[in-house]
Design an enzyme around this catalytic site. Sequence first.
Site, short mmCIF file in Angstrom:
data_model
loop_
_atom_site.label_atom_id
_atom_site.label_comp_id
_atom_site.label_asym_id
_atom_site.label_seq_id
_atom_site.Cartn_x
_atom_site.Cartn_y
_atom_site.Cartn_z
N ASP A 19 0.83 -1.21 0.00
CA ASP A 19 0.00 0.00 0.00
C ASP A 19 0.86 1.26 0.00
O ASP A 19 1.98 1.27 0.51
CB ASP A 19 -0.92 -0.02 1.24
CG ASP A 19 -2.07 0.96 1.11
OD1 ASP A 19 -2.35 1.42 -0.02
OD2 ASP A 19 -2.69 1.28 2.14
N HIS A 36 2.46 3.64 -9.01
CA HIS A 36 2.23 2.22 -9.27
C HIS A 36 3.39 1.61 -10.06
O HIS A 36 3.78 0.46 -9.80
CB HIS A 36 0.91 2.03 -10.03
CG HIS A 36 -0.30 2.41 -9.22
ND1 HIS A 36 -0.49 1.99 -7.92
CD2 HIS A 36 -1.38 3.19 -9.52
CE1 HIS A 36 -1.63 2.49 -7.46
NE2 HIS A 36 -2.18 3.23 -8.40
N LEU A 130 10.48 -20.63 -5.07
CA LEU A 130 9.65 -19.66 -4.36
C LEU A 130 8.24 -19.77 -4.91
O LEU A 130 8.04 -19.73 -6.12
CB LEU A 130 10.18 -18.22 -4.58
CG LEU A 130 9.26 -17.11 -4.05
CD1 LEU A 130 9.27 -17.07 -2.51
CD2 LEU A 130 9.67 -15.74 -4.59
C1 IPE Z 1 -5.39 -2.64 -0.30
O1 IPE Z 1 -5.07 -1.31 -0.41
C2 IPE Z 1 -5.34 -3.30 -1.65
C3 IPE Z 1 -4.02 -3.47 -2.24
C4 IPE Z 1 -2.89 -3.14 -1.69
C5 IPE Z 1 -4.00 -4.07 -3.54
P1 IPE Z 1 -6.19 -0.17 -0.57
O2 IPE Z 1 -5.45 1.11 -0.72
O3 IPE Z 1 -7.11 -0.53 -1.68
O4 IPE Z 1 -6.97 -0.26 0.79
P2 IPE Z 1 -7.87 0.82 1.55
O5 IPE Z 1 -8.88 1.32 0.55
O6 IPE Z 1 -6.96 1.93 1.98
O7 IPE Z 1 -8.47 0.11 2.70
C1 IPE Z 2 -1.53 0.31 -3.43
O1 IPE Z 2 -1.29 1.67 -3.40
C2 IPE Z 2 -1.78 -0.21 -4.82
C3 IPE Z 2 -3.18 -0.59 -5.07
C4 IPE Z 2 -4.13 -0.59 -4.19
C5 IPE Z 2 -3.51 -0.97 -6.43
P1 IPE Z 2 -2.48 2.71 -3.38
O2 IPE Z 2 -2.84 3.06 -4.78
O3 IPE Z 2 -3.60 2.24 -2.54
O4 IPE Z 2 -1.80 3.96 -2.71
P2 IPE Z 2 -2.47 4.98 -1.68
O5 IPE Z 2 -2.98 4.16 -0.52
O6 IPE Z 2 -3.58 5.67 -2.40
O7 IPE Z 2 -1.35 5.88 -1.28
MG MG Z 3 -4.05 2.44 -0.58
#
Ligand code: IPE
Ligand code: IPE
Ligand code: MG
Length: 242
Positions: A19, A36, A130
């Site tokens: 995240d 990303h 792995l």
């Molecule tokens: C969880 O992160 C999903 C992934 C890392 C793929 P999100 O960014 O979607 O989660 P919330 O919305 O903050 O709970």
């Molecule tokens: C995690 O990073 C990747 C996905 C959920 C696809 P985020 O895109 O959720 O990044 P934040 O949480 O908005 O910073």
């Molecule tokens: Mg996120």
Amino acid sequence: MPLVSNIIPEDLHVAIIMDGNGRWATAKSLARLKGHAKGADRVRDIVDAAMDMQISHLTLFAFSTENWKRSEGEVLGLMALFRRFIRSEAAKLFSRGVKVRFIGCRDRLDKSLISLMEGLEDQTSQNDKLYLTIGLNYGGRDEIARTAKKLALQVKAGAIDPQDINIEMFGSNLDTSGLPDPDLVIRTSGEYRTSNFLPWQSVYAEYVFEDTTWPDFDKELFEKTLGEFKGRNRRFGAVSSK
Ligand code: IPE
Ligand code: IPE
Ligand code: MG
């Protein structure tokens, strides 16, 4: 740098909620998709680090069943990134002995992505250095509901007896069938929640929450989280002898 390779238990399963890509990018006045892309580079490094540390199972949360709520541009950009990642990494993953498996519902994914996912699973199916599992359109509740439906249909067809449904049987019909439960779940970026990641499988996992965003999560931090995990006293409901 702490040396943890000699303390990794056999068959360790580490799962990571990757995240913070968006916030990493925003903090640098970049578009979220840049975050990303940087996050995808980090996946390469962390897979390498997991292999160096002889971790046997690594599960990564790449896209949740809730992430469709994002803008069309971000969703399409992520899907393009997944396709690019598979194309660019397949040969290396294969030659390094990584066995790749995707978990999640494929119904909503586009055909070209599904065929790349299936191709990579087939290509690496005989590997065992792995076990890399990637959650793509994965949601724990969706997985449990799909599994319940699958078993109900088997009952209806007379293939199984409802009396035979128990924890083991249910677990072996989940997307993660055959994988050990995660020992350690790491979430980056300072959020303290699980966001629908492996709810069935993680009931006895240890959680480590890291403030660092995923694009900045490096091998050193990975080793630190493993060190923290090692210090935990896991009891599984029993009374510890420690
Ligand atoms: C969880 O992160 C999903 C992934 C890392 C793929 P999100 O960014 O979607 O989660 P919330 O919305 O903050 O709970
Ligand atoms: C995690 O990073 C990747 C996905 C959920 C696809 P985020 O895109 O959720 O990044 P934040 O949480 O908005 O910073
Ligand atoms: Mg996120």
